[in-house]
Design a protein around this motif. Structure first.
Motif, PDB file in Angstrom:
ATOM      1  N   VAL A 177     -10.984   2.111   3.579  1.00 22.28           N
ATOM      2  CA  VAL A 177     -10.830   1.554   4.927  1.00 22.28           C
ATOM      3  C   VAL A 177     -10.965   2.654   5.974  1.00 22.28           C
ATOM      4  O   VAL A 177     -11.687   2.511   6.973  1.00 22.28           O
ATOM      5  CB  VAL A 177      -9.462   0.849   5.053  1.00 22.28           C
ATOM      6  N   LEU A 178     -10.279   3.755   5.759  1.00 25.44           N
ATOM      7  CA  LEU A 178     -10.308   4.851   6.722  1.00 25.44           C
ATOM      8  C   LEU A 178     -11.694   5.494   6.800  1.00 25.44           C
ATOM      9  O   LEU A 178     -12.189   5.810   7.896  1.00 25.44           O
ATOM     10  CB  LEU A 178      -9.268   5.901   6.334  1.00 25.44           C
ATOM     11  N   GLU A 179     -12.332   5.683   5.644  1.00 28.12           N
ATOM     12  CA  GLU A 179     -13.629   6.350   5.620  1.00 28.12           C
ATOM     13  C   GLU A 179     -14.668   5.583   6.420  1.00 28.12           C
ATOM     14  O   GLU A 179     -15.506   6.187   7.103  1.00 28.12           O
ATOM     15  CB  GLU A 179     -14.085   6.545   4.177  1.00 28.12           C
ATOM     16  N   ARG A 180     -14.624   4.264   6.353  1.00 22.77           N
ATOM     17  CA  ARG A 180     -15.609   3.464   7.081  1.00 22.77           C
ATOM     18  C   ARG A 180     -15.499   3.681   8.591  1.00 22.77           C
ATOM     19  O   ARG A 180     -16.459   3.481   9.336  1.00 22.77           O
ATOM     20  CB  ARG A 180     -15.463   1.985   6.736  1.00 22.77           C
ATOM     21  N   GLU A 181     -14.309   4.101   9.040  1.00 20.46           N
ATOM     22  CA  GLU A 181     -14.102   4.346  10.470  1.00 20.46           C
ATOM     23  C   GLU A 181     -14.142   5.830  10.813  1.00 20.46           C
ATOM     24  O   GLU A 181     -13.709   6.236  11.889  1.00 20.46           O
ATOM     25  CB  GLU A 181     -12.750   3.759  10.895  1.00 20.46           C
ATOM     26  N   LEU A 221      -4.897  -6.544   9.263  1.00 21.51           N
ATOM     27  CA  LEU A 221      -6.018  -5.785   9.825  1.00 21.51           C
ATOM     28  C   LEU A 221      -7.285  -6.014   9.024  1.00 21.51           C
ATOM     29  O   LEU A 221      -8.370  -6.156   9.572  1.00 21.51           O
ATOM     30  CB  LEU A 221      -5.688  -4.291   9.851  1.00 21.51           C
ATOM     31  N   THR A 222      -7.152  -6.021   7.690  1.00 25.88           N
ATOM     32  CA  THR A 222      -8.302  -6.302   6.836  1.00 25.88           C
ATOM     33  C   THR A 222      -7.832  -6.632   5.434  1.00 25.88           C
ATOM     34  O   THR A 222      -6.821  -6.098   4.967  1.00 25.88           O
ATOM     35  CB  THR A 222      -9.287  -5.120   6.778  1.00 25.88           C
ATOM     36  N   VAL A 226      -8.269  -0.466  12.673  1.00 25.50           N
ATOM     37  CA  VAL A 226      -8.111   0.629  11.713  1.00 25.50           C
ATOM     38  C   VAL A 226      -8.086   1.991  12.399  1.00 25.50           C
ATOM     39  O   VAL A 226      -7.249   2.837  12.052  1.00 25.50           O
ATOM     40  CB  VAL A 226      -9.210   0.551  10.634  1.00 25.50           C
ATOM     41  N   PRO A 227      -8.966   2.288  13.378  1.00 26.81           N
ATOM     42  CA  PRO A 227      -8.857   3.588  14.051  1.00 26.81           C
ATOM     43  C   PRO A 227      -7.471   3.833  14.651  1.00 26.81           C
ATOM     44  O   PRO A 227      -7.046   4.982  14.772  1.00 26.81           O
ATOM     45  CB  PRO A 227      -9.939   3.518  15.135  1.00 26.81           C
ATOM     46  N   ASN A 241      -6.411 -10.268  -2.942  1.00 27.04           N
ATOM     47  CA  ASN A 241      -5.128  -9.927  -3.571  1.00 27.04           C
ATOM     48  C   ASN A 241      -4.498  -8.669  -2.979  1.00 27.04           C
ATOM     49  O   ASN A 241      -3.558  -8.125  -3.528  1.00 27.04           O
ATOM     50  CB  ASN A 241      -5.321  -9.733  -5.078  1.00 27.04           C
ATOM     51  N   GLY A 242      -5.006  -8.223  -1.859  1.00 32.34           N
ATOM     52  CA  GLY A 242      -4.431  -7.070  -1.185  1.00 32.34           C
ATOM     53  C   GLY A 242      -4.889  -7.066   0.263  1.00 32.34           C
ATOM     54  O   GLY A 242      -5.973  -7.561   0.588  1.00 32.34           O
ATOM     55  N   ALA A 243      -4.055  -6.539   1.139  1.00 31.90           N
ATOM     56  CA  ALA A 243      -4.407  -6.515   2.555  1.00 31.90           C
ATOM     57  C   ALA A 243      -3.624  -5.420   3.267  1.00 31.90           C
ATOM     58  O   ALA A 243      -2.530  -5.038   2.842  1.00 31.90           O
ATOM     59  CB  ALA A 243      -4.118  -7.862   3.213  1.00 31.90           C
ATOM     60  N   LEU A 244      -4.206  -4.920   4.335  1.00 36.05           N
ATOM     61  CA  LEU A 244      -3.550  -3.949   5.197  1.00 36.05           C
ATOM     62  C   LEU A 244      -2.898  -4.724   6.335  1.00 36.05           C
ATOM     63  O   LEU A 244      -3.576  -5.383   7.131  1.00 36.05           O
ATOM     64  CB  LEU A 244      -4.576  -2.956   5.724  1.00 36.05           C
ATOM     65  N   VAL A 245      -1.574  -4.652   6.405  1.00 35.31           N
ATOM     66  CA  VAL A 245      -0.780  -5.514   7.277  1.00 35.31           C
ATOM     67  C   VAL A 245      -0.053  -4.678   8.322  1.00 35.31           C
ATOM     68  O   VAL A 245       0.438  -3.577   8.024  1.00 35.31           O
ATOM     69  CB  VAL A 245       0.254  -6.305   6.441  1.00 35.31           C
ATOM     70  N   VAL A 246       0.034  -5.206   9.551  1.00 32.25           N
ATOM     71  CA  VAL A 246       0.802  -4.577  10.633  1.00 32.25           C
ATOM     72  C   VAL A 246       1.679  -5.652  11.280  1.00 32.25           C
ATOM     73  O   VAL A 246       1.529  -6.841  11.017  1.00 32.25           O
ATOM     74  CB  VAL A 246      -0.120  -3.934  11.689  1.00 32.25           C
ATOM     75  N   ARG A 247       2.581  -5.229  12.138  1.00 26.67           N
ATOM     76  CA  ARG A 247       3.393  -6.188  12.892  1.00 26.67           C
ATOM     77  C   ARG A 247       2.516  -6.888  13.924  1.00 26.67           C
ATOM     78  O   ARG A 247       1.687  -6.254  14.595  1.00 26.67           O
ATOM     79  CB  ARG A 247       4.567  -5.493  13.588  1.00 26.67           C
ATOM     80  N   ALA A 248       2.713  -8.177  14.087  1.00 29.89           N
ATOM     81  CA  ALA A 248       1.869  -8.948  15.003  1.00 29.89           C
ATOM     82  C   ALA A 248       2.075  -8.527  16.451  1.00 29.89           C
ATOM     83  O   ALA A 248       1.122  -8.466  17.243  1.00 29.89           O
ATOM     84  CB  ALA A 248       2.175 -10.438  14.848  1.00 29.89           C
ATOM     85  N   GLU A 249       3.290  -8.184  16.805  1.00 29.22           N
ATOM     86  CA  GLU A 249       3.603  -7.957  18.212  1.00 29.22           C
ATOM     87  C   GLU A 249       3.148  -6.597  18.716  1.00 29.22           C
ATOM     88  O   GLU A 249       2.569  -6.483  19.813  1.00 29.22           O
ATOM     89  CB  GLU A 249       5.115  -8.094  18.426  1.00 29.22           C
TER      90      GLU A 249
END
Length: 305
Positions: free
Chosen positions: A128-132, A181-182, A105-106, A91-99
């Motif tokens: 998410v950030l902490e894991r990286e 992204l995740t 995440v880094p 029910n949630g996701a970290l999204v970026v532009r495909a192109e």
């Protein structure tokens, strides 16, 4: 006794649908001896206002993601956890532009991330950030409502966006434009969490039991036939989404409600500690101080999926 005041905002679908279907499907146990409602729905704009409204004695109980009650307890609001949904890992996701979005995440370091800060979005992003090996200080958080965030990401004003239903369903249907992204599942349980003013919890225990039994039944009905509920949400203009988007979101949702148990409190404690590590909480808190010595007994035996 005064009516139990239930806070309602668009992002808690259990309570939003309850308000939209009142009094058609609510049990006689939620009526007083003279036939008047034993509950009152109080509408407000968004979940992050819940702690303030409980503290100011405007509402008695509300429902949010997992983060607002942590922040409220940190700020000294006398609250009690009432119930929680099952985890909602999609029910949630970290999204970026495909192109041209970051590849991983880094790659978010130094970038602008759109979110509703102070909601579960903040805890998700921190995890998410902490894991990286990164922290919230390594990105620029940009406060934007979902529709505005969608446009901002499309226009390149932000580099990433934490999307949630029903907008996430739109993102997934436009796969050529966006890249996930995740998902939230590996990082945060992403439960809906219901919590009350401590005094109100003790004053309205019977009404709360009846309310959450009714909400459990409502969830089963939505799971069995999402269509009429999707139409109600669209007709009410909730989140600006159409009935098709709402149908997809409702059908994918786990509608089970559960009493709060040791595992739940451990999750909340973990989130509080996470936010403290990232500097969003100035001091540590003990989540068990907001546990009830006598949990509710509402019916949750039948899963609502």
């Amino acid at each position: 006794m005064a009516a139990l005041r239930i806070g309602v905002h668009p992002n808690n679908l259990h309570l939003q649908l309850a308000a939209l279907t009142w009094p058609l499907r609510w049990p006689e146990t939620l009526l007083t001896a003279d036939g008047s409602p034993a509950v009152q729905f109080v509408a407000y704009r968004e979940g992050r206002d819940t702690g303030r409204l409980i503290a100011d004695n405007v509402i008695d109980v509300g429902g949010t993601g997992s983060t607002p009650p942590v922040l409220a307890q940190h700020d000294g609001v006398p609250l009690v956890y009432v119930a929680a949904s099952a985890p909602r890992g999609t029910n949630g996701a970290l999204v970026v532009r495909a192109e041209d979005g970051p590849d991983d995440v880094p790659g978010l370091a130094g970038r602008r991330v759109a979110l509703l800060d102070g909601s579960f979005h903040t805890s998700f992003l921190a995890a998410v950030l902490e894991r990286e090996g990164l922290s919230l200080r390594d990105v620029e958080r940009v406060e934007l409502a979902p529709a505005d965030a969608y446009r901002a990401l499309s226009d390149g004003q932000v580099d990433a966006w934490i999307a949630m239903a029903p907008w996430l369903e739109r993102v997934r249907s436009e796969a050529s434009q966006w890249r996930v992204l995740t998902d939230i599942g590996p990082y945060v349980p992403n439960r809906s969490v219901f919590w009350a003013r401590r005094e109100a919890f003790h004053q309205h225990t019977a009404a709360l039991d009846a309310v959450f039994s009714a909400l459990t039944a409502l969830g089963r009905d939505v799971a069995n036939d999402p269509a009429p509920y999707a139409e109600r949400l669209a007709a009410a203009g909730i989140s600006g989404a159409d009935a098709t988007s709402w149908h997809a979101a409702l059908a994918a949702r786990d509608w089970q409600l559960l009493p709060c148990d040791a595992a739940f409190y451990a999750e909340q404690q973990g989130e509080a500690d996470l936010l403290h590590r990232h500097g969003d909480l100035s001091h540590t808190i003990d989540i068990r101080q907001s546990a009830s010595a006598a949990p509710l007994n509402f019916s949750s035996a039948t899963h609502a999926r």
